[in-house]
Design an enzyme around this catalytic site. Structure first.
Site, PDB file in Angstrom:
ATOM      1  N   GLY A 133       0.851  -1.191   0.000  1.00  0.00           N
ATOM      2  CA  GLY A 133       0.000   0.000   0.000  1.00  0.00           C
ATOM      3  C   GLY A 133       0.884   1.238   0.000  1.00  0.00           C
ATOM      4  N   GLY A 134       1.912   1.205  -0.813  1.00  0.00           N
ATOM      5  CA  GLY A 134       2.951   2.251  -0.780  1.00  0.00           C
ATOM      6  C   GLY A 134       2.613   3.495  -1.576  1.00  0.00           C
ATOM      7  N   ASP A 156       0.596  -1.068  -4.808  1.00  0.00           N
ATOM      8  CA  ASP A 156      -0.677  -0.421  -4.467  1.00  0.00           C
ATOM      9  C   ASP A 156      -1.704  -0.891  -5.490  1.00  0.00           C
ATOM     10  OD1 ASP A 156      -2.718   1.739  -3.668  1.00  0.00           O
ATOM     11  OD2 ASP A 156      -1.018   2.263  -2.400  1.00  0.00           O
ATOM     12  N   ASP A 178      -3.088  -6.235  -5.057  1.00  0.00           N
ATOM     13  CA  ASP A 178      -4.117  -6.164  -4.024  1.00  0.00           C
ATOM     14  C   ASP A 178      -3.618  -6.966  -2.828  1.00  0.00           C
ATOM     15  OD1 ASP A 178      -6.270  -6.510  -2.365  1.00  0.00           O
ATOM     16  OD2 ASP A 178      -7.586  -7.391  -3.884  1.00  0.00           O
ATOM     17  N   PHE A 179      -3.385  -6.279  -1.706  1.00  0.00           N
ATOM     18  CA  PHE A 179      -2.756  -7.012  -0.593  1.00  0.00           C
ATOM     19  C   PHE A 179      -3.700  -7.992   0.104  1.00  0.00           C
ATOM     20  CE2 PHE A 179      -2.802  -2.520   1.426  1.00  0.00           C
ATOM     21  CZ  PHE A 179      -4.125  -2.609   1.858  1.00  0.00           C
ATOM     22  N   ARG A 194       2.897   0.887   6.213  1.00  0.00           N
ATOM     23  CA  ARG A 194       2.845   2.236   6.799  1.00  0.00           C
ATOM     24  C   ARG A 194       1.445   2.804   6.616  1.00  0.00           C
ATOM     25  NH1 ARG A 194       3.989   7.733   5.203  1.00  0.00           N
ATOM     26  NH2 ARG A 194       4.842   8.861   6.975  1.00  0.00           N
ATOM     27  N   HIS A 198      -4.342   0.104  10.163  1.00  0.00           N
ATOM     28  CA  HIS A 198      -5.384   0.862  10.863  1.00  0.00           C
ATOM     29  C   HIS A 198      -6.564   1.202   9.942  1.00  0.00           C
ATOM     30  CE1 HIS A 198      -4.062   5.316   9.973  1.00  0.00           C
ATOM     31  NE2 HIS A 198      -4.035   4.579   8.890  1.00  0.00           N
TER      32      HIS A 198
END
Ligand code: SAM
Length: 292
Positions: A133-134, A156, A178-179, A194, A198
């Protein structure tokens, strides 16, 4: 009407009226005009955050305990979950990436905490780092600028990767991924999260971790950078208010949360899928933890 609105803005130090009837920039209006990232941040707050907060109670009433990013105040306003809306609207995605970049210009959320918070140089000459998701690569470029020997892969969603650009003299690999799906980069030394976990409720957080596990080599590190909610009243109120504001916004946008210190913060669920705690590393020695 414009005069009335502008005179209200002037009471917030946005624009100035040094001579009656003549408008000039103030420092605040000038930086807003010149800084695209700041405008992206303002747009994110006004378009995404505030309306979602207004509908948050409706969403909680309609879908109690959902743990679903598409069952939020945001979804009631926009007709779909946050990430689904961004996937269909590249300009919205660009604006969100710009807002993230703008966040990192302040000291609290500065990229220097990534750079200084871990002994990257000790990873060795051929180390590979995957920034999950960088976004458009700000973290990846900050890492390769300081540690040119690192091979950094920024992943990403496709629309965000399509907007990423190489920077002169630096090399970052960009990869649409897609993580929630199995990790294609096997055997990297560090997988960095990072401001990722959350954004996700527990159910999805576990899916993200499980999708990563088959790619891990022995000794690989999963590095998490998120806020950790402290026990109430144990840090200065202004800092606690900021952290708790983020926590509530995570709920309104994604049905997610900042995690609490007593549960290991954003690393709270990692033991569930077999990760072991390595060491906390942060500017306060407690709000960022690395696990392997
Ligand atoms: C809060 S931003 C953090 C961006 C970046 N890590 C940073 O520190 O600025 C979350 C990022 O996760 C990305 N993202 C959301 N869903 C994703 C998915 N399913 N797979 C990969 N990336 C995703 C978003 O596009 C966004 O860039």
């Amino acid at each position: 009407m414009a005069r009335r609105v502008l005179r209200l803005a002037i009471t917030n130090r946005i624009f100035a009226e040094k001579r009656p009837g003549y408008l000039s920039h103030s420092a605040t209006s000038r930086v807003t005009a010149e800084d695209q990232g700041l405008r992206d941040w303002i747009a994110f707050v006004l378009r995404d955050v505030v309306p979602s907060s207004y509908r948050a109670v409706d969403a909680l009433t309609k879908w109690p305990g959902a743990e679903e990013p598409a069952k939020t105040g945001y979804a009631l306003v926009h007709g779909a979950g946050f990430w689904d809306v961004l996937a269909k609207d590249p300009e919205h995605g660009r604006q969100f990436a710009g807002a993230m970049r703008s966040f990192a210009t302040g000291d609290e959320l500065s990229l220097r905490h990534v750079i200084d918070g871990f002994p990257w140089a000790k990873l060795g000459e051929t180390a590979r780092v995957v920034d999950m998701g960088g976004s458009t690569g700000d973290t990846a470029f900050a890492l390769t600028e300081r540690f040119p020997q690192l091979q950094v892969i920024a992943q990403d969603v496709p629309d965000i990767i399509a907007q990423a650009e190489q920077r002169e003299g630096q090399s970052v690999t960009f990869l649409a991924h897609d993580f929630l799906a199995p990790q294609p980069v096997e055997g990297a030394d560090v997988y960095l999260f990072r401001w990722i976990l959350h954004d996700w409720p527990d159910k999805y957080y576990l899916r993200i971790l499980r999708a990563l596990i088959p790619a891990l080599k022995s000794g690989a590190k999963m590095m998490v950078m998120d806020a950790i909610l402290p026990p109430i009243g144990t840090i200065p109120n202004i800092n606690e208010r900021g952290a708790r504001r983020f926590d509530v916004v995570m709920q309104h946008l994604y049905d997610a949360k900042e995690r609490e210190m007593r549960n290991g913060g954003s690393c709270s669920l990692t033991p569930t899928v077999g990760f072991a705690f390595a060491a906390p590393r942060s500017r306060r020695d407690r709000d960022c933890q690395s696990w392997n």
